[in-house]
Design an enzyme around this catalytic site. Structure first.
Site, PDB file in Angstrom:
ATOM      1  N   LEU A 146      33.760  42.512  45.602  1.00 50.60           N
ATOM      2  CA  LEU A 146      35.183  42.844  45.693  1.00 50.60           C
ATOM      3  C   LEU A 146      35.984  42.168  44.592  1.00 50.60           C
ATOM      4  CD1 LEU A 146      35.842  42.848  49.538  1.00 50.60           C
ATOM      5  CD2 LEU A 146      35.432  44.776  48.010  1.00 50.60           C
ATOM      6  N   TYR A 147      35.660  40.929  44.276  1.00 48.99           N
ATOM      7  CA  TYR A 147      36.372  40.241  43.199  1.00 48.99           C
ATOM      8  C   TYR A 147      36.160  40.969  41.876  1.00 48.99           C
ATOM      9  CZ  TYR A 147      37.880  36.406  40.152  1.00 48.99           C
ATOM     10  OH  TYR A 147      38.520  35.644  39.208  1.00 48.99           O
TER      11      TYR A 147
END
Length: 240
Positions: A146-147
């Site tokens: 996600l980052y």
């Protein structure tokens, strides 16, 4: 000699700690009036505001409804927008939830996009937008789906915005730090892994927030007027 950003106003998101704090300090030292946001570090934010003569605005990027308050002190103009605030989440894809996706993408991508949209009518021709990404979009690591995704999306927003705002001579660029010695880095890595990373870096050390702030200050200044749509990987040679 007149500081290069004299008479300019800058907004730095996430300015109370880490890279954002160094950026706020550097832009103020270069002559800019600085407005910066913070989420929970009120004491640190107040101390920095007093130190550099800045305005500190509370803001939770998980809630886009906080955006109008951020721009309230900027209605008389804005010259430089630095989208710095972000969160990281280290979790295997198998364990991610829809809530994780919404939180990380809202804070790291949606809010910066909305900040760019809000800044456009305030920026003069020749204004600056600088978005902070990460080396991890080029060197992804397990647990950072996600980052990495949120920052990769921000990099593409940067590229499109550079095209759209180019006719007004507004430059839009990305700075992608490598391993930078911040609370976030220390909290998510062991001392041994940080030592290994420093050894792999061409300059043989971790980056410091001031190193990244210097790159941001360059992009904010007059000498970077011919750079737009670029991703400057400020890694000390961790990636070459």
């Amino acid at each position: 000699m007149t500081p290069p950003l004299t008479g300019k106003t800058a907004l730095v998101t996430g300015g109370s700690r880490g890279i954002g704090r160094a950026v706020a300090r550097r832009l103020a030292a270069d002559g800019a009036r600085v407005v910066f946001t913070y989420r929970s570090s009120k004491d640190a934010a107040d101390a920095l505001a007093g130190e550099i003569g800045a305005v500190a605005v509370p803001c939770d990027q998980a809630d886009p409804n906080t955006l109008p308050a951020v721009f309230e002190p900027l209605q008389d103009g804005l010259d430089i927008l630095v989208n710095n605030a972000a969160i990281t989440l280290s979790r295997p894809i198998a364990d991610l939830t829809p809530e994780d996706f919404d939180r990380v993408l809202t804070i790291n991508t949606k809010f910066p996009l909305l900040a760019i949209r809000a800044a456009i009518p305030l920026l003069p021709d020749g204004g600056r937008i600088i978005n902070l990404s990460t080396l991890n979009t080029a060197v992804p690591a397990p647990g950072l789906a996600l980052y990495c995704a949120s920052k990769a999306a921000l990099e593409q927003i940067t590229a499109v915005a550079a095209r759209e705002l180019g006719p007004r001579a507004i430059t839009v660029n990305t700075v992608s730090p490598g391993a930078t010695d911040t609370d976030m880095l220390q909290a998510t890595n062991t001392p041994e892994s940080l030592a290994r990373t420093a050894a792999l870096t061409a300059l043989q050390r971790l980056g410091q927030p001031t190193d990244i702030a210097a790159v941001v200050a360059f992009l904010a200044g007059p000498d970077a007027a011919w750079l737009t749509g670029q991703n400057l990987r400020a890694t000390g040679g961790l990636l070459i």
